[in-house]
Design a protein around this motif. Sequence first.
Motif, PDB file in Angstrom:
ATOM      1  N   HIS A   5       5.981 -19.147  -3.880  1.00 41.95           N
ATOM      2  CA  HIS A   5       6.756 -18.907  -2.674  1.00 41.95           C
ATOM      3  C   HIS A   5       7.125 -20.168  -2.362  1.00 41.95           C
ATOM      4  O   HIS A   5       6.337 -20.811  -1.298  1.00 41.95           O
ATOM      5  CB  HIS A   5       6.209 -17.932  -1.720  1.00 41.95           C
ATOM      6  CG  HIS A   5       6.963 -17.670  -0.542  1.00 41.95           C
ATOM      7  ND1 HIS A   5       7.778 -16.421  -0.202  1.00 41.95           N
ATOM      8  CD2 HIS A   5       7.634 -18.660   0.429  1.00 41.95           C
ATOM      9  CE1 HIS A   5       8.612 -16.806   0.822  1.00 41.95           C
ATOM     10  NE2 HIS A   5       8.479 -17.824   1.432  1.00 41.95           N
ATOM     11  N   HIS A   7      10.501 -22.992  -1.049  1.00 44.32           N
ATOM     12  CA  HIS A   7      11.923 -23.144  -0.651  1.00 44.32           C
ATOM     13  C   HIS A   7      12.650 -24.378  -1.402  1.00 44.32           C
ATOM     14  O   HIS A   7      12.829 -25.309  -0.763  1.00 44.32           O
ATOM     15  CB  HIS A   7      12.303 -23.012   0.766  1.00 44.32           C
ATOM     16  CG  HIS A   7      11.693 -21.699   1.532  1.00 44.32           C
ATOM     17  ND1 HIS A   7      12.589 -20.601   1.684  1.00 44.32           N
ATOM     18  CD2 HIS A   7      10.543 -21.314   1.874  1.00 44.32           C
ATOM     19  CE1 HIS A   7      12.024 -19.759   2.044  1.00 44.32           C
ATOM     20  NE2 HIS A   7      10.708 -19.869   2.349  1.00 44.32           N
ATOM     21  N   GLU A  84      13.456 -14.485  -0.218  1.00 46.40           N
ATOM     22  CA  GLU A  84      12.321 -14.047   0.801  1.00 46.40           C
ATOM     23  C   GLU A  84      13.017 -12.904   1.468  1.00 46.40           C
ATOM     24  O   GLU A  84      14.171 -13.091   2.144  1.00 46.40           O
ATOM     25  CB  GLU A  84      12.101 -15.207   1.850  1.00 46.40           C
ATOM     26  CG  GLU A  84      11.090 -14.721   2.994  1.00 46.40           C
ATOM     27  CD  GLU A  84      10.188 -16.106   3.293  1.00 46.40           C
ATOM     28  OE1 GLU A  84      10.663 -17.106   2.995  1.00 46.40           O
ATOM     29  OE2 GLU A  84       9.361 -15.681   4.105  1.00 46.40           O
ATOM     30  N   HIS A 146       3.415 -12.408   1.147  1.00 49.41           N
ATOM     31  CA  HIS A 146       3.521 -13.741   1.129  1.00 49.41           C
ATOM     32  C   HIS A 146       2.749 -14.216   2.495  1.00 49.41           C
ATOM     33  O   HIS A 146       3.172 -13.526   3.258  1.00 49.41           O
ATOM     34  CB  HIS A 146       5.005 -14.687   0.870  1.00 49.41           C
ATOM     35  CG  HIS A 146       5.226 -15.266   1.948  1.00 49.41           C
ATOM     36  ND1 HIS A 146       4.737 -16.751   2.166  1.00 49.41           N
ATOM     37  CD2 HIS A 146       6.182 -15.182   2.970  1.00 49.41           C
ATOM     38  CE1 HIS A 146       5.338 -17.195   3.124  1.00 49.41           C
ATOM     39  NE2 HIS A 146       6.102 -16.433   3.612  1.00 49.41           N
ATOM     40  N   ASP A 194       4.783 -22.307   0.486  1.00 47.22           N
ATOM     41  CA  ASP A 194       5.865 -21.843   1.476  1.00 47.22           C
ATOM     42  C   ASP A 194       6.404 -23.436   1.781  1.00 47.22           C
ATOM     43  O   ASP A 194       7.064 -23.406   2.974  1.00 47.22           O
ATOM     44  CB  ASP A 194       5.319 -21.279   2.615  1.00 47.22           C
ATOM     45  CG  ASP A 194       6.369 -20.640   3.423  1.00 47.22           C
ATOM     46  OD1 ASP A 194       7.471 -20.387   2.752  1.00 47.22           O
ATOM     47  OD2 ASP A 194       6.034 -20.259   4.726  1.00 47.22           O
TER      48      ASP A 194
HETATM   49 MN    MN Z   1       8.972 -18.819   3.257  1.00 45.11          MN
END
Ligand code: MN
Length: 254
Positions: A5, A7, A84, A146, A194
Amino acid sequence: MIDFHCHLDLYPDPRRVAGDCQSRKVYVLSVTNTPSAWAGTAALVREEARIRTALGLHPQIAHERKGELKLFERLIQETPYVGEIGLDGSPEFRGHGSDQVTAFTRILEVCASAGGRVLSIHSRRAAKPVLDLLAKCQDAGTPILHWFSGTFRELSRAVGLGCWFSVGPAMLAGDKGRALVAKMPRDRVLTETDGPFVQVDGKPAMPWDSVRAEAGLAEVWGEPLEEVQRRLVGNLRVIGMLAKQGGHWTTLGG
Ligand code: MN
């Protein structure tokens, strides 16, 4: 290493981060926050065999981007990975709760009618309503919660619903997070960062900082790092197979 997970599109130089992930052999699930970000983000990593791009609609902006649900419906055929998505019950986002529920419910329905997807789910301060919706729509696919931060009771409900978990360095740094991780089935855990939202040593987390989550898992599980890494790669292969069943895509791995 696995960052399930992250970005990628929100780093200042995503192409470079993708290239570094490739050379460092990090498997990445690159999640997106809006359907309109998916195509460009997927195009960043066309040649990186270890990176998959998930189609998402982040609950914190669901009220602004609900008009993109139509685009989500069109793009669902392009990928077996969704995220997400989810709900956020924090005070600053609670006011848009009904838009969040509408979007998340619709997304789960779209995933179910597409045959199921692997889902990276945000459930901050919203574990109960997230689990309620997952329970109602079990054909949506394989949920991966997550950075789960609910109660122990909610955790055991999530396990009963077939949820997986992705855990990062920040979660493993705190006592509560570690206690939750200790109760997760070891065959349903993946690592994450994350990034770039999370900081590691005062800098935005990079996908390879997931090595810190591996170290945290080794402590919590009382296993050597190599054993933890073997287990995580095995788990990733299972998710890759589930993704293949739910969609029409190639498995992670190789
Ligand atoms: Mn996130």
